[in-house]
Scaffold this active site. Structure first.
Site, short mmCIF file in Angstrom:
data_model
loop_
_atom_site.label_atom_id
_atom_site.label_comp_id
_atom_site.label_asym_id
_atom_site.label_seq_id
_atom_site.Cartn_x
_atom_site.Cartn_y
_atom_site.Cartn_z
NE ARG A 100 -24.33 -5.61 15.95
CZ ARG A 100 -24.74 -6.70 16.60
NH1 ARG A 100 -23.90 -7.58 17.04
NH2 ARG A 100 -25.99 -6.92 16.82
CB CYS A 130 -33.65 -1.36 18.03
SG CYS A 130 -34.30 -3.00 18.42
CG HIS A 131 -30.50 0.97 16.38
ND1 HIS A 131 -29.71 0.87 17.49
CD2 HIS A 131 -30.47 -0.25 15.78
CE1 HIS A 131 -29.19 -0.36 17.56
NE2 HIS A 131 -29.65 -1.06 16.54
CB CYS A 172 -28.38 -5.77 13.60
SG CYS A 172 -28.18 -4.62 14.95
CB CYS A 211 -0.88 0.04 1.24
SG CYS A 211 -1.92 -1.40 1.48
CG HIS A 254 -2.05 4.89 -1.18
ND1 HIS A 254 -2.81 5.79 -1.86
CD2 HIS A 254 -2.49 3.66 -1.55
CE1 HIS A 254 -3.69 5.13 -2.62
NE2 HIS A 254 -3.51 3.85 -2.46
CB CYS A 268 -32.68 -0.27 11.29
SG CYS A 268 -32.01 -1.36 10.02
#
Lengths: 286, 147, 108
Positions: free
Chosen positions: A243, A205-206, A247, A100, A104, A202
């Protein structure tokens, strides 16, 4: 096992007569200052057309002990993966004989702020591209190396390292790129669509219940400014799409593949919802 | 079984109540045995040692814990070691810290795993052989998205 | 899996007789021996079982670890420094591998 706990909990509910009461707790009145030096934006006014007035980092919804882990860059176990990511950044791989760093250079300069602006529009693929996919694109086209498989340890470490170069800078996507706006719209639809046997979206809950407890969990606004995040449960870095899938699984629904159109649309929309919050990578969560 | 969102959220209160009554899966005999081995059969006094642990741990996989013992930490009077036990884990042993006068202070912090709500026990052994104990219950939240 | 990598935080300098705080962290799964793989076989225990900190060859602090210590073991403890010198930190793995790190301190 899970069923037994739910039944036992239901019995306790019946016994205590609190059948539909909801335990509520305010997010912490606390300031996240990393190493006593860098103050993070964990609360900010929501962007235009946002359903909430104020966007809040998930950090505010965690216990004092978990919050303390993130506030000290030495104690934060996620920093081990930042260091691992730095090694990968400097390691030559693939037929082109490059790392990389070959293109960069010093990531602390060239990658500063980069993590605030993903997902971006990928004109070649004609779809949004996130950091993980950008890394893979670079590996295939420039390093002539194999793309990482989803959630490979190297992918998580390198993504964490690159995103960490934007620590403290506000999340700021440019939705005017390409067709991002329609992906945002698609993501919004998904955000409000109920799924699974528990019939939760989503938003259930959020958006509607952040600050309350779902069983033992203090619900946050579900902002993603800290991903990849060190999660105490896994004692490892957890990627955003991992994640998302967790969920969705918790609603007892089948979950889409990582980097699928559905999850890319959701990433565009959910990232936008956290506009203005500091990048916290690697955040520490439960 | 259909669970509506309201019911699912309502479980939170029940889960909290349930946890309070959860029996410890303690193997008391094993904990006692390890305690005896460490103290040499002496019954530990209270005071001098203090164990700091969260009342509720957000996840049992990583529970921060600090133990500190009052001592001059001189060649003639110092804390030799502190052992940490958890009476509800598959094995009660967690860690044993060894100090020396060069430690300056008899204090240490680490992170531990707790299989569920249980007692964490810290016992200090001084260089004169006297032992002191402190104990804290840590509630571990099980279930929910982080459990 | 990359080799476990220690991180250590020791103040660069201190005054004679000062009690300093030392923090250490090492990347390690701390496989407890309690888990099973997808086929139902027990995953063998592989943990760091011993950590020591010495100053110029003399013991400052050490710890015997059991599988109940979390992944990526973290320790915070103190040391009383009287003169400049070098701390040596050692982690011993169940595999027999030993990981070490050294760091000096200037005492004024």
């Amino acid at each position: 096992m899970k069923n037994r706990i739910i039944l036992a909990a239901a019995a306790a509910v019946a016994a205590s007569g609190m059948a539909i009461s909801v335990v509520s707790a305010e997010p912490a009145d606390d300031e996240l200052v990393i190493d006593g030096e860098m103050t993070m934006v964990t609360r900010t006014a929501a962007p235009k057309d946002h359903p909430l007035d104020e966007v809040m980092s998930g950090w505010l919804f965690r216990t004092p002990e978990t919050r303390a882990l993130e506030a000290d860059s030495f104690q934060n176990p996620g920093m081990l993966y930042v260091e691992r990511g730095e090694e990968i950044w400097n390691t030559v791989e693939g037929e082109a004989g490059k790392s990389c760093a070959s293109c960069h250079g010093d990531a602390s300069e060239t990658m500063a702020g980069v993590g605030t602006a993903y997902p971006k529009w990928d004109a070649d693929a004609k779809r949004p591209i996130n950091l993980e996919l950008q890394i893979n694109k670079c590996r295939e086209n420039n390093l002539k190396a194999e793309a990482y498989k989803f959630d490979a340890a190297e992918q998580k470490a390198l993504t964490t390292y690159i995103k960490h170069q934007s620590l403290g800078k506000p999340v700021q996507m440019d939705l005017s790129q390409g067709d991002l706006q329609s992906w945002w719209k698609k993501g919004e639809e998904l955000y409000y669509t109920r799924t699974g046997q528990l019939n939760l979206s989503c938003a259930s809950c959020h958006e509607e219940n952040n600050g309350k407890y779902i069983r033992a969990d203090h619900l946050s606004q579900g902002n993603v400014n800290g991903f990849p995040t060190y999660r105490l449960k896994q004692a490892n870095m957890v990627s955003l799409h991992n994640r998302f899938r967790g969920c969705i699984r918790d609603t007892r629904a089948e979950y889409p593949a990582a980097f699928s159109d559905e999850l890319m649309a959701l990433e565009v929309y959910v990232t936008w919802r956290g506009t203005g919050l500091s990048v916290e990578t690697p955040a520490v969560r439960q | 079984m259909q669970v509506t969102r309201r019911q699912a959220l309502g479980l939170s209160a029940g889960a909290a109540a349930f946890m309070a009554f959860a029996p410890a899966f303690a193997d008391e005999a094993a904990t006692e045995k390890m305690l005896k081995e460490f103290t040499g059969g002496k019954s530990p006094g209270s005071g001098k040692i203090s164990l700091k642990a969260p009342e509720i741990a957000e996840n049992g996989n990583t529970v921060p814990i600090t133990v500190s013992v009052e001592s001059d930490m001189t060649e003639s009077s110092y804390v030799e070691s502190v052992t940490l036990l958890a009476d509800g884990n598959p094995n009660p042993g967690v860690a044993t810290f060894h100090f020396s006068p060069m430690s300056g202070e008899a204090s240490a912090t680490t992170r531990m795993r707790l299989a569920g709500t249980q007692n964490v026990i810290a016992v200090a052994k001084m260089n004169d052989g006297s032992v002191f104990m402190d104990k804290k219950q840590v509630k571990v939240t099980i279930g929910g998205c982080g459990g | 899996m990359a080799a476990p990598k220690p991180r250590v935080k020791v103040p660069k300098s201190a005054s004679a007789g000062e009690v300093i705080t030392i923090k250490t962290l090492i990347s390690h799964k701390m496989e407890s021996g309690q888990r099973k793989d997808k086929q139902g076989n027990v995953i063998p225990r592989k943990i760091i079982n011993k950590f020591t900190c010495e100053f110029e060859g003399k013991p400052v602090f050490s710890c015997d670890l059991e599988p109940a210590i979390s992944a990526n073991p973290y320790f915070e403890f103190n040391a009383k420094v009287m003169e400049s010198g070098t701390f040596k930190f050692t982690w011993v793995d169940d595999s027999g591998d030993v990981y070490t790190h050294e760091q000096g301190i200037e005492v004024k």
